[in-house]
Scaffold this motif. Structure first.
Motif, PDB file in Angstrom:
ATOM      1  N   ALA A  26       0.835  -1.205   0.000  1.00 45.11           N
ATOM      2  CA  ALA A  26       0.000   0.000   0.000  1.00 45.11           C
ATOM      3  C   ALA A  26       0.867   1.252   0.000  1.00 45.11           C
ATOM      4  O   ALA A  26       0.560   2.238  -0.675  1.00 45.11           O
ATOM      5  CB  ALA A  26      -0.928  -0.015   1.210  1.00 45.11           C
ATOM      6  N   ARG A  27       1.979   1.226   0.752  1.00 47.76           N
ATOM      7  CA  ARG A  27       2.875   2.389   0.780  1.00 47.76           C
ATOM      8  C   ARG A  27       3.500   2.626  -0.590  1.00 47.76           C
ATOM      9  O   ARG A  27       3.600   3.767  -1.043  1.00 47.76           O
ATOM     10  CB  ARG A  27       3.962   2.189   1.825  1.00 47.76           C
ATOM     11  N   ALA A  28       3.905   1.553  -1.271  1.00 43.85           N
ATOM     12  CA  ALA A  28       4.496   1.702  -2.598  1.00 43.85           C
ATOM     13  C   ALA A  28       3.482   2.270  -3.582  1.00 43.85           C
ATOM     14  O   ALA A  28       3.813   3.135  -4.401  1.00 43.85           O
ATOM     15  CB  ALA A  28       5.019   0.357  -3.091  1.00 43.85           C
ATOM     16  N   ARG A  34       1.632   9.554  -5.627  1.00 37.30           N
ATOM     17  CA  ARG A  34       2.068  10.902  -5.248  1.00 37.30           C
ATOM     18  C   ARG A  34       3.162  11.387  -6.184  1.00 37.30           C
ATOM     19  O   ARG A  34       3.173  12.536  -6.608  1.00 37.30           O
ATOM     20  CB  ARG A  34       2.567  10.896  -3.812  1.00 37.30           C
ATOM     21  N   TRP A  35       4.118  10.534  -6.495  1.00 39.84           N
ATOM     22  CA  TRP A  35       5.251  10.931  -7.327  1.00 39.84           C
ATOM     23  C   TRP A  35       4.852  11.108  -8.786  1.00 39.84           C
ATOM     24  O   TRP A  35       5.545  11.788  -9.543  1.00 39.84           O
ATOM     25  CB  TRP A  35       6.372   9.925  -7.209  1.00 39.84           C
ATOM     26  N   LYS A  36       3.757  10.489  -9.183  1.00 38.87           N
ATOM     27  CA  LYS A  36       3.285  10.671 -10.564  1.00 38.87           C
ATOM     28  C   LYS A  36       2.874  12.123 -10.775  1.00 38.87           C
ATOM     29  O   LYS A  36       3.166  12.723 -11.807  1.00 38.87           O
ATOM     30  CB  LYS A  36       2.101   9.741 -10.825  1.00 38.87           C
ATOM     31  N   GLU A  37       2.211  12.705  -9.767  1.00 38.56           N
ATOM     32  CA  GLU A  37       1.769  14.094  -9.856  1.00 38.56           C
ATOM     33  C   GLU A  37       2.885  15.077  -9.522  1.00 38.56           C
ATOM     34  O   GLU A  37       2.994  16.128 -10.140  1.00 38.56           O
ATOM     35  CB  GLU A  37       0.606  14.323  -8.892  1.00 38.56           C
TER      36      GLU A  37
END
Length: 84
Positions: A26-28, A34-37
């Protein structure tokens, strides 16, 4: 547990380990979304701490420590052995 249960469990673990694709944690998944945005900025391997002040030489630190120790010894000596 019986021997048969142990063998079935071992088989299940081997089967799971051989899976071609594994679901990320779930963290990954959260970090990927988040990093996609908003991708993270690159960070050096060992960056300087932000809160560190100017660095003193080791001699200055040694003198400060020894000076404090001498001051404590003198204060304790004068308080325990007052003059006549």
């Amino acid at each position: 547990m019986s021997r048969q249960d142990d063998e079935e469990r071992e088989f299940d673990l081997r089967w799971a380990d051989q899976a071609e694709q594994k679901e990320p944690s779930a963290r990954a998944r959260m970090l990927a979304a988040r990093w996609k945005e908003n991708p993270p900025e690159p960070v050096p391997f060992r960056g300087e701490p932000e809160s560190a002040g100017p660095r003193r030489s080791s001699w200055v630190s040694t003198v400060i420590v020894l000076g404090c120790a001498v001051a404590v010894v003198l204060v304790l000596g004068y308080t325990r052995f007052p003059g006549p």
